[in-house]
Design a protein around this motif. Structure first.
Motif, PDB file in Angstrom:
ATOM      1  N   LYS B  12      56.311 -10.630  17.824  1.00  0.00           N
ATOM      2  CA  LYS B  12      56.144 -11.517  16.670  1.00  0.00           C
ATOM      3  C   LYS B  12      54.823 -11.671  16.287  1.00  0.00           C
ATOM      4  O   LYS B  12      54.606 -12.915  16.054  1.00  0.00           O
ATOM      5  N   GLU B  33      51.278 -11.860  10.239  1.00  0.00           N
ATOM      6  CA  GLU B  33      52.487 -12.227   9.376  1.00  0.00           C
ATOM      7  C   GLU B  33      53.632 -11.748  10.510  1.00  0.00           C
ATOM      8  O   GLU B  33      54.988 -11.685   9.901  1.00  0.00           O
ATOM      9  N   TRP B  35      54.555  -9.466  12.361  1.00  0.00           N
ATOM     10  CA  TRP B  35      55.049  -8.098  12.614  1.00  0.00           C
ATOM     11  C   TRP B  35      54.853  -7.709  14.063  1.00  0.00           C
ATOM     12  O   TRP B  35      54.125  -8.251  14.819  1.00  0.00           O
ATOM     13  N   GLU B  56      59.770  -3.435  10.576  1.00  0.00           N
ATOM     14  CA  GLU B  56      61.001  -2.480  10.329  1.00  0.00           C
ATOM     15  C   GLU B  56      61.183  -2.300   8.905  1.00  0.00           C
ATOM     16  O   GLU B  56      61.626  -1.490   8.000  1.00  0.00           O
ATOM     17  N   TRP B  57      61.076  -3.463   8.134  1.00  0.00           N
ATOM     18  CA  TRP B  57      61.022  -3.518   6.599  1.00  0.00           C
ATOM     19  C   TRP B  57      59.780  -2.491   6.143  1.00  0.00           C
ATOM     20  O   TRP B  57      59.999  -1.882   5.095  1.00  0.00           O
ATOM     21  N   HIS B  58      58.630  -2.840   6.616  1.00  0.00           N
ATOM     22  CA  HIS B  58      57.444  -2.295   5.644  1.00  0.00           C
ATOM     23  C   HIS B  58      56.629  -1.366   6.310  1.00  0.00           C
ATOM     24  O   HIS B  58      55.478  -1.227   5.657  1.00  0.00           O
ATOM     25  N   GLY B  59      57.220  -0.706   7.344  1.00  0.00           N
ATOM     26  CA  GLY B  59      56.327   0.483   7.952  1.00  0.00           C
ATOM     27  C   GLY B  59      55.171   0.072   8.878  1.00  0.00           C
ATOM     28  O   GLY B  59      54.861  -1.045   9.335  1.00  0.00           O
ATOM     29  N   SER B  60      54.328   1.063   9.219  1.00  0.00           N
ATOM     30  CA  SER B  60      53.400   1.062  10.220  1.00  0.00           C
ATOM     31  C   SER B  60      51.988   0.780   9.648  1.00  0.00           C
ATOM     32  O   SER B  60      51.619   1.275   8.395  1.00  0.00           O
ATOM     33  N   ALA B  61      51.094  -0.096  10.015  1.00  0.00           N
ATOM     34  CA  ALA B  61      49.872  -0.419   9.656  1.00  0.00           C
ATOM     35  C   ALA B  61      48.910  -0.832  10.899  1.00  0.00           C
ATOM     36  O   ALA B  61      49.425  -1.274  12.001  1.00  0.00           O
ATOM     37  N   TRP B  63      46.408  -3.494  11.594  1.00  0.00           N
ATOM     38  CA  TRP B  63      45.597  -4.899  11.083  1.00  0.00           C
ATOM     39  C   TRP B  63      44.210  -4.844  11.698  1.00  0.00           C
ATOM     40  O   TRP B  63      43.922  -4.594  12.614  1.00  0.00           O
ATOM     41  N   LEU B  74      45.177  -5.481   6.385  1.00  0.00           N
ATOM     42  CA  LEU B  74      45.992  -4.374   7.163  1.00  0.00           C
ATOM     43  C   LEU B  74      45.813  -3.217   6.334  1.00  0.00           C
ATOM     44  O   LEU B  74      45.468  -3.278   4.909  1.00  0.00           O
ATOM     45  N   SER B  76      47.145   1.189   6.041  1.00  0.00           N
ATOM     46  CA  SER B  76      47.864   2.332   6.453  1.00  0.00           C
ATOM     47  C   SER B  76      47.429   3.421   5.468  1.00  0.00           C
ATOM     48  O   SER B  76      48.179   4.557   5.636  1.00  0.00           O
ATOM     49  N   GLU B  77      46.381   3.503   4.706  1.00  0.00           N
ATOM     50  CA  GLU B  77      45.996   4.351   4.005  1.00  0.00           C
ATOM     51  C   GLU B  77      45.370   5.508   4.660  1.00  0.00           C
ATOM     52  O   GLU B  77      44.727   5.589   5.610  1.00  0.00           O
ATOM     53  N   LEU B  79      47.768   7.002   6.940  1.00  0.00           N
ATOM     54  CA  LEU B  79      48.287   6.861   7.970  1.00  0.00           C
ATOM     55  C   LEU B  79      49.958   7.498   7.836  1.00  0.00           C
ATOM     56  O   LEU B  79      50.888   6.685   7.692  1.00  0.00           O
ATOM     57  N   SER B  80      49.841   8.602   7.518  1.00  0.00           N
ATOM     58  CA  SER B  80      50.846   9.369   6.902  1.00  0.00           C
ATOM     59  C   SER B  80      50.984  10.918   7.532  1.00  0.00           C
ATOM     60  O   SER B  80      49.757  11.431   7.491  1.00  0.00           O
TER      61      SER B  80
END
Lengths: 87, 357
Positions: B12, B33, B35, B56-61, B63, B74, B76-77, B79-80
């Motif tokens: 958390k 936040e 996460w 779980e809602w907003h994916g990986s990043a 911070w 944060l 995640s630009e 990160l895909s």
């Protein structure tokens, strides 16, 4: 213009992002891309590789379950909802 | 006056603990936040804190805080795996600094790098072509927990040379910054059949001693040591209460001293007999000593994950252990005595330590 309602888990991540915002867009994905232009990184929080809606988010257009390709009308309401989950 | 800073990643969010004397601690947080944070580290070069997190809602990043936790961003630009690849980044699991690059390990297994302090990312390697790598993304071959890339060990003298761990597969080393990789699992114990000679090992935690040739690892089956920079391994489990554990830490000044936390290898994965202990060797694993003074010895069913133990670089090093039930235990005397410095955090996934001004 379509009226977009965002979940409360999203707004703390982006400076100045309101819960409710109007954008000019013809589809759900286009609306998200418009928001991305103003708040870079926001698309990634809603859309994953595919592109696909993230698994624990749902979108509704005028109260009906929708997807990224769902069209938006001039007066549409788009709700982005975070699943009730966690613990 | 310098302070000791603990960076604690939890289910958390991230928390910070600070102390001027390593005895009285002040807690700040939660950050990020709330996460789920899989690994949070301090980068001594930039003074930044980084936290690999996956909502779980907003994916990986990842911070980042450039002011010791006062403010956070944060990103995640990049990160895909892209829309065409078919693979998805389900989480970012582990972080490391290699020279001027920040590395983050992801699931599905892949390593991303940032050269601008975590603002943008690009895919460095998926270790494609390694034996068995074609099946790493097959759910039938994925281990529970599903971390993908679960660890790094970098080399302070050569930023192009580092190890990574693919969870449930083994350790790999690159000498060219991540372009090519060599499995480094020779001599490790394996109690199961495997399709490939060089991979199919379960490396939980890999660490390097102050002598870069001497490395240690906590494996799913046994403690192991290497005297040739990971080229070959030999088992040093004898004297420990079990062969299973996750966390490990190497003494910063003495290559023979090393710490582990054995836990039950079944479903429980908590400390043996409900009695908390950190185990220390001072002779490279020939003998082990249990360290319990100040740790709970009754009804203490504590788990510690692979990033859950840290050691600082002081002349008399301090040790820090974060549990999956939210306690942090600290020792200012190399593990001889312990204090519980915070009791009610969310489940702890990682602890890092830094000395800051």
């Amino acid at each position: 213009m379509p009226d977009v309602r965002l979940p409360g888990t999203l707004t703390p991540l982006f400076t100045g992002l309101p819960r409710r915002v109007e954008v000019e867009a013809a589809t759900v994905l286009e609306a998200i891309d418009r928001l991305e232009a103003s708040w870079p990184g926001l698309r990634d929080r809603i859309v994953e590789e595919g592109p696909a809606l993230r698994r624990h988010l749902h979108v509704y257009v005028d109260g009906e379950r929708a997807g990224l390709d769902t069209p938006l009308g001039t007066g549409s309401r788009l709700d982005v909802i975070a699943a009730i989950s966690g613990g | 006056m310098t302070r000791t800073l603990l960076i604690v990643g939890t289910r958390k969010g991230a928390f910070l603990l600070e102390s001027e004397d390593r005895r009285d601690w002040q807690l700040r947080g939660p950050f990020c936040e709330g996460w789920p944070v899989y690994h949070a580290i301090f980068d001594p070069g930039s003074g930044s804190i980084y936290a690999a997190a996956a909502s779980e809602w907003h994916g990986s990043a990842v911070w980042r805080s450039r002011d010791l936790g006062e403010s956070w961003e944060l990103s995640s630009e990049g990160l895909s795996y892209g829309d065409e690849d078919g693979r998805k980044v389900s989480k970012v699991s582990t972080l490391a600094v290699a020279g001027d690059r920040l590395l983050v390990g992801a699931e599905a297994p892949g390593i991303f790098e940032s050269r601008d302090g975590g603002a943008t990312w690009s895919l460095l390697s998926t270790l494609a072509g390694q034996p068995g790598s074609e099946s790493w993304d097959d759910p039938a071959h994925q281990p529970p927990g599903h971390l993908g890339i679960s660890g790094f060990v970098t080399d302070t003298g050569d930023s192009d040379r580092f190890f990574t761990v693919v969870q449930g597969v083994g350790a790999f080393e690159t000498e060219d910054g991540g372009t090519s990789w060599t499995p480094r699992n020779r001599g490790l114990r394996r109690d199961w059949p495997a399709e490939h000679e060089e991979v199919g090992f379960c490396v939980h935690k890999l660490v390097r001693s102050p002598d870069s040739r001497r490395m240690y690892q906590q494996n799913h089956v046994g403690m192991h040591r290497s005297d040739d920079s990971g080229q070959t391994w030999s088992e040093i489990t004898e004297g420990l209460p079990g062969d299973f554990g996750f966390a490990a830490a190497a003494h910063p000044h003495d290559k023979e001293t090393f710490y582990v936390i054995p836990v039950d290898g079944g479903h429980g994965r908590t400390m043996h007999d409900g009695k908390a202990a950190v185990w220390r060797t001072r002779d490279g694993g020939s003998s082990w000593q249990d360290l319990r003074k100040g740790l709970p010895q009754e009804d203490a069913h504590l788990g510690v994950l692979r990033q859950g133990m840290a050691i600082d670089g002081a002349d008399v090093p301090g040790l820090y252990v974060g549990t999956s039930t939210g306690q942090v235990f600290a020792s200012a005397d190399e593990g001889d005595t312990w204090n519980e410095i915070v009791s009610y955090l969310p489940s702890i996934s990682s602890v890092d330590v830094a000395i800051v001004d």
